[in-house]
Motif scaffolding. Sequence first.
Motif, short mmCIF file in Angstrom:
data_model
loop_
_atom_site.label_atom_id
_atom_site.label_comp_id
_atom_site.label_asym_id
_atom_site.label_seq_id
_atom_site.Cartn_x
_atom_site.Cartn_y
_atom_site.Cartn_z
N CYS A 1 -5.99 5.95 -10.88
CA CYS A 1 -5.47 6.20 -12.23
C CYS A 1 -6.57 5.98 -13.27
N SER B 1 0.82 -1.23 0.00
CA SER B 1 0.00 0.00 0.00
C SER B 1 0.85 1.27 0.00
N ASN C 1 4.47 10.98 -7.12
CA ASN C 1 4.01 9.60 -6.99
C ASN C 1 3.46 9.14 -8.34
N ALA C 2 3.09 7.88 -8.43
CA ALA C 2 2.61 7.34 -9.71
C ALA C 2 1.31 8.01 -10.15
N THR C 3 0.46 8.38 -9.21
CA THR C 3 -0.78 9.07 -9.58
C THR C 3 -0.45 10.37 -10.29
N VAL D 1 2.48 -4.09 -12.45
CA VAL D 1 2.08 -5.03 -11.38
C VAL D 1 0.76 -4.50 -10.83
N SER E 1 -2.50 -3.67 -8.62
CA SER E 1 -2.69 -3.42 -7.19
C SER E 1 -3.63 -4.43 -6.53
N ALA F 1 3.81 1.49 -10.71
CA ALA F 1 3.91 1.92 -9.30
C ALA F 1 4.69 0.94 -8.43
N HIS F 2 4.42 -0.37 -8.62
CA HIS F 2 5.03 -1.38 -7.74
C HIS F 2 6.33 -1.96 -8.29
N ASN G 1 6.73 4.48 -8.51
CA ASN G 1 6.99 5.05 -7.18
C ASN G 1 8.36 4.64 -6.66
N HIS H 1 8.62 5.15 -3.33
CA HIS H 1 8.29 4.91 -1.91
C HIS H 1 7.60 3.56 -1.67
N LYS H 2 7.46 2.75 -2.71
CA LYS H 2 6.90 1.41 -2.43
C LYS H 2 8.06 0.43 -2.24
N TYR I 1 -5.43 0.56 -11.20
CA TYR I 1 -5.57 1.25 -9.91
C TYR I 1 -6.69 2.29 -10.04
N ASP J 1 1.72 1.99 -15.88
CA ASP J 1 1.72 2.38 -14.47
C ASP J 1 2.54 1.31 -13.74
N ASP K 1 -1.17 -1.53 -16.02
CA ASP K 1 -0.29 -1.66 -14.85
C ASP K 1 0.79 -2.70 -15.11
C1 LIG Z 1 -0.83 0.11 -9.61
C2 LIG Z 1 -0.82 1.35 -8.80
N1 LIG Z 1 -0.80 2.54 -9.42
C3 LIG Z 1 -0.77 3.69 -8.76
C4 LIG Z 1 -0.77 3.70 -7.37
C5 LIG Z 1 -0.78 5.01 -6.69
O1 LIG Z 1 0.35 5.22 -5.95
P1 LIG Z 1 0.50 6.65 -5.27
O2 LIG Z 1 -0.66 6.81 -4.35
O3 LIG Z 1 1.80 6.61 -4.59
O4 LIG Z 1 0.44 7.63 -6.39
C6 LIG Z 1 -0.82 2.51 -6.67
C7 LIG Z 1 -0.84 2.50 -5.20
O5 LIG Z 1 -0.95 1.51 -4.55
C8 LIG Z 1 -0.84 1.30 -7.40
O6 LIG Z 1 -0.90 0.13 -6.78
#
Ligand SMILES: Cc1ncc(COP(=O)(O)O)c(C=O)c1O
Length: 394
Positions: free
Chosen positions: A110, A20, A80-82, A160, A162, A189-190, A210, A212-213, A107, A187, A158
């Motif tokens: 997104c 998360s 962040n990825a968003t 990976v 979420s 993110a992970h 990201n 920070h993950k 996600y 995306d 994505d």
């Molecule tokens: C696939 C995916 N994209 C985007 C995000 C958004 O990450 P953030 O809130 O750091 O932008 C997440 C967060 O769990 C994610 O799992």
Amino acid sequence: MQIRDHWQLNPDIDFLNHGSFGACPRIVLQKQQELLTELEQDPIKFLAPERDLLPKLDQVRQTIAGLVKAPASDIAFVRNATDGVNAVLGSFPLKQNDEILITNHGYNACNNAARHVAEKAGAKVVVADIPFPLTSETDVMVAIENKITSRTRLILIDHVTSPTGLILPVEQVISLARTKNIRVLVDGAHAPGMIPLNLTALAPDYYTANHHKWLCGPKTSGFLFVQPELQTQVRPNVISHGANQDCSNRSRFLTEFDWIGTYDPTPLLTLPTAVAFLETLYPAGLSQLYQRNHESVVRARQVICDALQTDVPCNSEMLGSMASVPLHAKTSRSAGHTLATATLQRTLYQEHGLELPVFQLWDSGQWCLRISMHAYNQACQFERLACVLNHLTN
Ligand SMILES: Cc1ncc(COP(=O)(O)O)c(C=O)c1O
């Protein structure tokens, strides 16, 4: 010192939810604190881009470039990825009746961003329904191919997922999209810190992720990779000085993303410490970390599926270091456990000290739980979870 002692996670909780918001090791937080102190001792020297900030950001860019195997000049920083997904979508030359293809495993934030830009442009968002459980990557490709039309302009996919922890076949999606002149926004993110990345070989149009993950950087920091020929089109979500700054020595792409108004750059600047820390956890470095976390989550998923008397929902090659397990009707319905499923996450946390997400997938009503395994997680944690689940569902 045990690996878990590098993190300051509450020892009373078995934390199985790295996915998360990540969790930041002590050494990384110490470095960030040092940088914050330095910043506050001499704010102008530290923050003015033309003084110390740009060279420092460029060093971090080199770290990321090495990690994801892409030219540093193609990598901008985002919070962040968003943020990265919104920047690409907000800049995309979308016209009326164009289509953006997303997936049901995407996600929510997104996918919402895609719906937002589509609505403004009079365009349409089309959802490819990837099954879960699924047999193989072919199921993913069939779902996507079936929803591509002559109006598809962009695929948001994505790397990976979420809710389901699946590594999607982004290479195949990009190859397919290229034959149809469709752009792809990945995306990821992970992905960094979970699986090896080579963006030069993958060659997505856009890729955001990201720090920070799974890289365990401080919140909030991430990157956005854009192919050179598309960089003039992609603008940050915040327009600032970079829009009319002299760009004779640096691309406008980097210039605009490097300064989005006053911000705290210390999460970004701490990234090299986080990467160096992860690299030294195991003798073979990051590849061993990826392998160890993958093997742990595959084992954890099996133990949990055994406890729930359910089948694994996908093959283990589709997993990195997160996995989701469907809580089948049998589990939810038995002995009045429908209510228990809806409140399972709270029960696990409050009554058993287990932190992990339990959620309903899309409109299907299908309940799932998701486990994450990073270096600090141990087998006794998922074994305890399995025991608790077994007890709650029998
Ligand atoms: C696939 C995916 N994209 C985007 C995000 C958004 O990450 P953030 O809130 O750091 O932008 C997440 C967060 O769990 C994610 O799992």
